[in-house]
Design a protein around this motif. Structure first.
Motif, short mmCIF file in Angstrom:
data_model
loop_
_atom_site.label_atom_id
_atom_site.label_comp_id
_atom_site.label_asym_id
_atom_site.label_seq_id
_atom_site.Cartn_x
_atom_site.Cartn_y
_atom_site.Cartn_z
N ALA A 66 10.00 -5.27 -73.16
CA ALA A 66 10.09 -4.08 -74.01
C ALA A 66 11.08 -4.29 -75.14
O ALA A 66 10.83 -3.89 -76.29
CB ALA A 66 10.48 -2.87 -73.17
N ARG A 67 12.20 -4.93 -74.85
CA ARG A 67 13.20 -5.17 -75.89
C ARG A 67 12.72 -6.22 -76.89
O ARG A 67 12.99 -6.12 -78.09
CB ARG A 67 14.52 -5.57 -75.26
CG ARG A 67 15.26 -4.38 -74.66
CD ARG A 67 16.16 -4.75 -73.52
NE ARG A 67 17.03 -5.86 -73.85
CZ ARG A 67 17.53 -6.71 -72.94
NH1 ARG A 67 17.22 -6.56 -71.66
NH2 ARG A 67 18.32 -7.68 -73.30
N VAL A 68 12.01 -7.22 -76.43
CA VAL A 68 11.45 -8.22 -77.35
C VAL A 68 10.41 -7.56 -78.27
O VAL A 68 10.36 -7.83 -79.47
CB VAL A 68 10.82 -9.39 -76.57
CG1 VAL A 68 10.05 -10.32 -77.51
CG2 VAL A 68 11.90 -10.17 -75.83
N ALA A 69 9.59 -6.69 -77.70
CA ALA A 69 8.60 -5.99 -78.52
C ALA A 69 9.29 -5.13 -79.58
O ALA A 69 8.82 -5.05 -80.73
CB ALA A 69 7.70 -5.14 -77.63
N LEU A 70 10.38 -4.49 -79.22
CA LEU A 70 11.13 -3.71 -80.20
C LEU A 70 11.73 -4.63 -81.27
O LEU A 70 11.73 -4.28 -82.46
CB LEU A 70 12.23 -2.91 -79.52
CG LEU A 70 13.15 -2.11 -80.45
CD1 LEU A 70 12.36 -1.09 -81.26
CD2 LEU A 70 14.26 -1.42 -79.66
N ALA A 71 12.21 -5.80 -80.87
CA ALA A 71 12.75 -6.74 -81.85
C ALA A 71 11.67 -7.15 -82.85
O ALA A 71 11.95 -7.28 -84.05
CB ALA A 71 13.31 -7.97 -81.13
#
Length: 272
Positions: free
Chosen positions: A159-164
């Motif tokens: 989820a954090r990579v997708a936000l990045a």
């Protein structure tokens, strides 16, 4: 001889308060069912707008319509002042970035490569791309596993990579669908702080949230959806009222100020 179409230019910087997206009398159908019924909504530069409401209220559908990923059955969605259907996909990609509820990839791309996909709409130098990717990864705390395969990450890490990836796109309108759903307490706070930072830098952020406490703490405005309509909209302190929330969620709640900050707190009413 085939003529190459010029690459679209990014939009000029928005001024605080500029309307970057809006829905006017928006109706959306999914198959035979009308999911949104005459929704009016404005999204302004410099603000975090939270879409809240119970399951099935139409939050994700509204976000997808604002992204021009779902067509309007009636009414209109405008992005940067023009009907969303007037923009080409390349032009849209420079104006809005979308984070869906879940991110899946069929190939074992490294984390850094996934984030770099956000740079696809831009014609920029490798140095500019590297900087955008590095800043996005640092903001979401994924730099430490830049070379790991995306498929090997936990749900919260993905989820954090997708936000990045969304941040690396550097579009002025960010549309985020439940970005905190898979995250622990620390990273929920991190993501919402990033949303506020992007708004402070001049972007417009629309975020679907289930946690009313997070919405109250970080959103400048909220839109409370119920059965495909906006039941109320405005600052959280005005919208988050006990009777209204209890009616919309069909669950009695209590709303009271934080003893130290005065911020709105919401909790279900319990017998003990």
């Amino acid at each position: 001889m085939r003529l190459l179409r010029p690459h679209p230019a990014p939009p000029p910087p928005a001024k605080p308060g500029d309307i970057l997206a809006e829905a006017a009398n928006l109706h959306v159908r999914l198959g035979p069912r009308e999911v949104l019924h005459g929704v009016d909504l404005t999204v302004r530069a410099g603000e975090v707008l939270a879409l809240v409401g119970p399951n099935g209220a139409g939050k994700s559908t509204l976000l997808s319509a604002l992204a021009a990923d779902l067509p309007a059955a009636a009414g209109v969605v405008r992005i940067h002042g023009r009907p969303a259907t007037d923009w080409s996909p390349a032009e849209l990609a420079l104006r809005r970035a979308v984070l869906p509820q879940s991110a899946t990839l069929s190939f074992p791309f490294a984390v850094a490569d996934v984030v770099r996909m956000g740079r696809a709409p831009h014609v920029s130098s490798p140095a500019e791309d590297d900087l955008a990717v590095a800043e996005a990864m640092a903001a979401t705390e994924v730099t430490a596993f830049a070379v790991r395969p995306f498929s090997a990450l936990s749900g919260g890490e993905r989820a954090r990579v997708a936000l990045a990836r969304v941040l690396a796109q550097r579009a002025p309108l960010l549309l985020l669908d439940e970005p905190t759903a898979a995250l622990d307490l620390r990273h929920q706070e991190l993501v919402l702080r990033v949303c506020r930072e992007r708004a402070r830098a001049g972007d417009a952020v629309v975020v679907v949230l289930h946690d009313l406490g997070l919405a109250a703490a970080y959103a400048h405005r909220v839109a409370l959806l119920c059965a495909g309509r906006v039941a109320a909209g405005g600052p959280p302190a005005e919208v988050f009222e006990e009777r209204l929330l209890s009616d919309v969620y069909q669950q009695p709640v209590e709303v009271f100020p934080h003893p130290r900050t005065g911020a709105v707190l919401i909790t279900p009413k319990r017998l003990a």
